[in-house]
Design a protein around this motif. Structure first.
Motif, short mmCIF file in Angstrom:
data_model
loop_
_atom_site.label_atom_id
_atom_site.label_comp_id
_atom_site.label_asym_id
_atom_site.label_seq_id
_atom_site.Cartn_x
_atom_site.Cartn_y
_atom_site.Cartn_z
N SER A 55 76.38 93.27 57.83
CA SER A 55 76.66 94.69 57.62
C SER A 55 77.96 94.82 56.85
O SER A 55 78.71 93.86 56.70
CB SER A 55 76.80 95.40 58.97
N LYS A 56 78.22 96.05 56.37
CA LYS A 56 79.47 96.29 55.63
C LYS A 56 80.70 95.93 56.47
O LYS A 56 81.68 95.43 55.95
CB LYS A 56 79.56 97.76 55.20
N ALA A 57 80.59 96.21 57.77
CA ALA A 57 81.73 95.95 58.65
C ALA A 57 82.05 94.46 58.75
O ALA A 57 83.17 94.09 59.08
CB ALA A 57 81.45 96.53 60.03
N GLU A 58 81.06 93.63 58.43
CA GLU A 58 81.25 92.17 58.57
C GLU A 58 81.49 91.48 57.24
O GLU A 58 81.39 90.25 57.15
CB GLU A 58 80.01 91.56 59.25
N ARG A 59 81.81 92.28 56.19
CA ARG A 59 81.93 91.66 54.86
C ARG A 59 83.17 90.78 54.71
O ARG A 59 83.20 89.91 53.87
CB ARG A 59 81.99 92.75 53.77
N GLY A 60 84.20 91.07 55.48
CA GLY A 60 85.45 90.31 55.29
C GLY A 60 86.09 90.70 53.98
O GLY A 60 86.28 91.89 53.69
N THR A 61 86.43 89.72 53.14
CA THR A 61 86.98 90.00 51.82
C THR A 61 86.08 89.35 50.78
O THR A 61 85.43 88.34 51.05
CB THR A 61 88.41 89.45 51.67
N PRO A 62 86.04 89.91 49.55
CA PRO A 62 85.18 89.32 48.52
C PRO A 62 85.69 87.95 48.08
O PRO A 62 86.88 87.65 48.21
CB PRO A 62 85.28 90.31 47.35
N VAL A 63 84.78 87.14 47.54
CA VAL A 63 85.13 85.85 46.95
C VAL A 63 85.41 86.07 45.46
O VAL A 63 84.53 86.52 44.73
CB VAL A 63 83.97 84.84 47.11
N PHE A 64 86.64 85.79 45.02
CA PHE A 64 86.99 85.96 43.61
C PHE A 64 87.31 84.61 42.97
O PHE A 64 87.87 83.73 43.62
CB PHE A 64 88.22 86.86 43.46
N VAL A 70 76.68 93.56 47.73
CA VAL A 70 77.44 93.61 48.98
C VAL A 70 78.67 94.49 48.79
O VAL A 70 79.00 95.32 49.64
CB VAL A 70 77.83 92.18 49.43
N TRP A 71 79.35 94.30 47.67
CA TRP A 71 80.52 95.12 47.30
C TRP A 71 80.17 95.80 45.98
O TRP A 71 79.90 95.12 44.99
CB TRP A 71 81.76 94.24 47.09
N ASN A 72 80.23 97.15 45.93
CA ASN A 72 79.91 97.85 44.69
C ASN A 72 81.13 97.87 43.75
O ASN A 72 82.20 97.35 44.09
CB ASN A 72 79.34 99.24 44.96
N VAL A 73 80.96 98.48 42.58
CA VAL A 73 82.02 98.39 41.56
C VAL A 73 83.35 98.98 42.03
O VAL A 73 84.38 98.31 41.95
CB VAL A 73 81.54 99.03 40.23
N PRO A 74 83.39 100.23 42.55
CA PRO A 74 84.70 100.74 43.00
C PRO A 74 85.31 99.88 44.10
O PRO A 74 86.53 99.66 44.11
CB PRO A 74 84.36 102.15 43.53
N GLU A 75 84.48 99.39 45.02
CA GLU A 75 85.00 98.55 46.11
C GLU A 75 85.61 97.25 45.57
O GLU A 75 86.66 96.80 46.04
CB GLU A 75 83.87 98.23 47.10
N ILE A 76 84.94 96.65 44.58
CA ILE A 76 85.48 95.41 44.00
C ILE A 76 86.79 95.68 43.27
O ILE A 76 87.76 94.91 43.39
CB ILE A 76 84.44 94.76 43.06
#
Ligand code: MN
Length: 244
Positions: free
Chosen positions: A57-66, A189-195
């Motif tokens: 779920s969104k709550a469990e995304r943690g942080t994106p991998v960059f 999982v992460w959309n454009v504004p979120e990224i």
């Protein structure tokens, strides 16, 4: 000293400055590329096919991998040279976001993120999968697997004002006419504004930056001679061939 020296943009440069990589812009002009940021594991089905855990779920995304590629990895030619040092070159079709404005590090609220976007296109995050697997096994960085020459083929940029309904558009890659990857951007999982918001916590974002948004499932090998056709439904296409 005799003879004449060609003029340089900066007279004190000890060597000629490298050309700035550029993408064509639909409607005219070109977009000079500053940096290429990439997002890993941004489609759950691809995270799973790579053996990673996908967030439930969104709550469990943690942080994106960059991770990053050098700006001059951008490639706009027809024939992509098969890179050295691999026997497992993989395709990853991705939405590419181009930034037209700056944001200081740590100061980009989610609500302001969309205003940074200059435009969109489709691209390939080409990957030396064998080198990536070896790096992962040893806990080493991915740079040689991801940031090589010609590893970021990208299409013509389409200004954001000409793109609506982005979140539900399909991303697709065909190789030799067969569909290899196909998914809706609604599955990100992460959309454009979120990224952009997350990236801005780490870096000062600048006009000229590109963001490769991550790939859906179906990544596989490309062979010399393969023809590829990538599309962002109704917005942009990219086609070419893998060289020898
Ligand atoms: Mn990728």
């Amino acid at each position: 000293m005799t003879g004449t020296t060609p003029p340089r943009a900066h007279a004190t440069d000890a060597i000629p400055a490298a050309d700035t990589p550029r993408l064509a812009v639909r409607g005219g002009g070109r977009f000079p590329v500053r940096r290429i940021y990439c997002v890993g594991r941004n489609f759950a089905d691809h995270a799973r096919e790579m053996g990673a855990t996908a967030p439930a779920s969104k709550a469990e995304r943690g942080t994106p991998v960059f991770f990053m590629k050098p700006a001059d990895a951008v490639f706009t030619g027809e024939v992509v040279p098969y890179p050295p040092a691999t026997s497992d070159l993989h395709h990853e079709v991705e939405l590419v976001v181009a930034l037209g404005h700056d944001a200081p590090a740590g100061e980009l609220p989610l609500a302001r993120a969309p205003a940074l976007v200059f435009g969109y296109t489709v691209g390939l995050d080409l990957t030396r999968r064998d080198l990536q697997a070896a790096a992962k096994a040893k806990g080493l960085p991915w740079d040689t697997a991801k940031g090589f020459d010609h590893s970021a083929p990208a299409g013509e940029l389409v200004p954001a004002a000409e793109v609506d309904g982005l979140d539900s558009r399909m991303l697709e890659l065909r190789v030799n006419g067969q569909v290899r990857q196909r998914a809706s951007l609604s599955e990100l999982v992460w959309n454009v504004p979120e990224i952009l918001h997350e990236l801005s916590k780490l870096y000062a974002l600048r006009a000229g930056d590109l963001v490769f948004m991550g790939t859906p499932a179906g990544v596989a090998a490309l062979q010399p001679g393969d023809r590829f056709e990538a599309s962002l439904e109704g917005v942009a296409t990219l086609h070419g061939r893998i060289g020898g």
